[in-house]
Write an enzyme that holds these catalytic residues in place. Sequence first.
Site, PDB file in Angstrom:
ATOM      1  N   ARG A  80       0.802  -1.235   0.000  1.00  0.00           N
ATOM      2  CA  ARG A  80       0.000   0.000   0.000  1.00  0.00           C
ATOM      3  C   ARG A  80       0.833   1.283   0.000  1.00  0.00           C
ATOM      4  NH1 ARG A  80      -4.385  -0.773   4.600  1.00  0.00           N
ATOM      5  NH2 ARG A  80      -2.458  -1.359   5.622  1.00  0.00           N
ATOM      6  N   ASP A 104      -3.676  -2.033  -3.021  1.00  0.00           N
ATOM      7  CA  ASP A 104      -4.282  -2.557  -1.802  1.00  0.00           C
ATOM      8  C   ASP A 104      -4.947  -3.890  -2.133  1.00  0.00           C
ATOM      9  OD1 ASP A 104      -5.791  -3.110   0.391  1.00  0.00           O
ATOM     10  OD2 ASP A 104      -6.691  -1.107   0.555  1.00  0.00           O
ATOM     11  N   ILE A 105      -4.592  -4.902  -1.387  1.00  0.00           N
ATOM     12  CA  ILE A 105      -5.121  -6.240  -1.683  1.00  0.00           C
ATOM     13  C   ILE A 105      -6.641  -6.288  -1.623  1.00  0.00           C
ATOM     14  CG2 ILE A 105      -5.203  -8.596  -0.705  1.00  0.00           C
ATOM     15  CD1 ILE A 105      -2.208  -8.419  -0.485  1.00  0.00           C
ATOM     16  N   LYS A 160       4.171 -19.174   5.161  1.00  0.00           N
ATOM     17  CA  LYS A 160       3.545 -19.729   6.347  1.00  0.00           C
ATOM     18  C   LYS A 160       3.056 -18.593   7.237  1.00  0.00           C
ATOM     19  CE  LYS A 160       5.624 -20.464  10.103  1.00  0.00           C
ATOM     20  NZ  LYS A 160       6.493 -20.142  11.244  1.00  0.00           N
ATOM     21  N   HIS A 209      10.397 -22.680   4.875  1.00  0.00           N
ATOM     22  CA  HIS A 209      11.776 -22.315   4.526  1.00  0.00           C
ATOM     23  C   HIS A 209      12.786 -23.368   4.982  1.00  0.00           C
ATOM     24  CE1 HIS A 209      11.921 -20.621   8.635  1.00  0.00           C
ATOM     25  NE2 HIS A 209      13.233 -20.692   8.532  1.00  0.00           N
ATOM     26  N   LYS A 222      16.738 -25.232   3.186  1.00  0.00           N
ATOM     27  CA  LYS A 222      18.066 -25.277   3.813  1.00  0.00           C
ATOM     28  C   LYS A 222      18.881 -26.397   3.172  1.00  0.00           C
ATOM     29  CE  LYS A 222      16.398 -23.506   8.280  1.00  0.00           C
ATOM     30  NZ  LYS A 222      17.062 -22.278   8.647  1.00  0.00           N
ATOM     31  N   GLU A 256      16.184 -22.788  20.069  1.00  0.00           N
ATOM     32  CA  GLU A 256      16.485 -21.382  19.762  1.00  0.00           C
ATOM     33  C   GLU A 256      16.846 -20.664  21.045  1.00  0.00           C
ATOM     34  OE1 GLU A 256      14.182 -19.616  16.254  1.00  0.00           O
ATOM     35  OE2 GLU A 256      12.682 -20.616  17.482  1.00  0.00           O
ATOM     36  N   HIS A 307       7.906 -26.871  10.305  1.00  0.00           N
ATOM     37  CA  HIS A 307       9.328 -27.207  10.193  1.00  0.00           C
ATOM     38  C   HIS A 307       9.674 -28.584  10.764  1.00  0.00           C
ATOM     39  CE1 HIS A 307       9.251 -23.063   9.266  1.00  0.00           C
ATOM     40  NE2 HIS A 307       9.398 -22.594  10.480  1.00  0.00           N
ATOM     41  N   LYS A 333      11.954 -21.901  22.736  1.00  0.00           N
ATOM     42  CA  LYS A 333      12.598 -20.577  22.731  1.00  0.00           C
ATOM     43  C   LYS A 333      13.344 -20.457  24.057  1.00  0.00           C
ATOM     44  CE  LYS A 333      10.296 -18.687  19.121  1.00  0.00           C
ATOM     45  NZ  LYS A 333      10.964 -18.688  17.829  1.00  0.00           N
TER      46      LYS A 333
END
EC number: 1.1.1.49
Length: 484
Positions: A43, A85-86, A147, A177, A181, A215, A239, A329
């Site tokens: 936009r 604008d979508i 995703k 993704h 890798k 992570e 993933h 995490k």
Amino acid sequence: MSNTIVIFGASGDLTSRKLIPALYQLHAKGRLPKNTRIVGVSRSPFEHDEWRTSLRETTSKFAGKSFSSEKWDTFAPNVYYQSGDIKDAASFKTLAEFLNEIEEGKSTGRVYYLSTMPQLYATAVDQLGAAGLACEDNGTRRVIIEKPFGTDLATAQALNASIHNVFGEEQIYRIDHYLGKETVQNIFALRFANSIFEPLWNRNYVDHIQITVAEEVVIGRRAGYYDTSGILRDMFQNHILQLMMITAMEPPARYDGTMVRDEKVKVLHAMRKMTGGDFASQTVRGQYKGYLDEEGVPPGSQTATYAALKLYCDNWRWRGVPFYLRSGKGMSCRTTQIVIQFKNVPHMMFGDKSRVPMGNRLVMQVQPAEGIQLHFETKVPDAGMKTRTSHLDFNFQDSIGGDSLPDAYQRLLLDAVQGDASLFARGDEVELAWGIIDPIIEAWNSPAAPPLLQYETGLWGPPEASQWMFDQNREWFDVCPVIR
Ligand code: BG6
């Protein structure tokens, strides 16, 4: 044939951080097909040159020392910006006119990349259809969808249905993704380009498999998304199940989109459904201490930031072999590893008989440094027949000199442009994956839930998760990158 890549959500972070740098790198390496144009749509109002200038800055930052001004100057003229604008049908009409203008009406393959807010995916696809932009009369038309693909089975089914109203399945490229890798693709090579592993890759020799995506980072400023998502939606449905499918699948006859995905989907079909008490005994959930103090997290949130699951794949190859999947995490370090833990020797005849060797282990380290480590017993020199665990290392970095491995988006974007969907999730795959995760999420929101364990950041998740493994006579492979 020339190509146009249209990126919706062009002013977003993913575009500047990943997509444009990946396209630039492909161009710099001479891999991007000639006459590939890139059109950003969002936009915000930008002139073409203004957008190019801002992308130059971000790309040089993310590409680091591999950035070349000369190469950028040959890349940038093919980058355009179109504000739109979508939600607005007129924007798609204007976009169609603009695309026809830069493509000069010639037959051109188009890839539409939806990097917008997920709530807009269905609308964007509807609008593409209504504006005639999905019609393949003048070249192929493909759509890449970022995703998350739905937030549960019902929403994923609804999204699949609405995309299928406009695009055929062979035109749809659902991104995960992790599949881009290099080390994830190397699992295919390790398993199916070697003959020495395959005979051992089954219930006769494997005790269990661990897949860990740890992570170090915490959720930072992502509470708005993360608190409604949690670790299962954020990491497992996509993933981690992808890593599991590739580890567990049968060899496809050919490396192509249909055959590879057929085999992956069979793994999901074979997953044993958890029922009743399984949810408490086969899952562990945790939340790092301090999560409730993160900006934007609602008081008393029960969102899990750590999970460990014990899953079974009931087929001839894997019956009885637990797959332990975990992610968190705020863990000790950033590492993604797949550990194939082989069974122990049936009888130890050497040295210190009280020392039970660990059993051989193959560690596939997906990141941060990429490689493989094989653990095996060797004799301790000059110590009778005492043994100890030694390892053989393969480090990807050594085989490519000083260069770093390409970012996942390079491979995925190129594959989509070239029409190879092997490394993208198929509609049935995504739905089956939700079918595994949904019942766990549901159980975690019910009285059948295991307790939400608190854990200190900087360690390996809740200590109870280690005890859970000990109770099964097993141990987590709590090791920060084995390859450096
Ligand atoms: C994303 C998740 O899909 O993957 C993030 O939304 C996570 O929460 C990220 O941090 C991990 O990706 P990578 O490539 O850094 O392992």
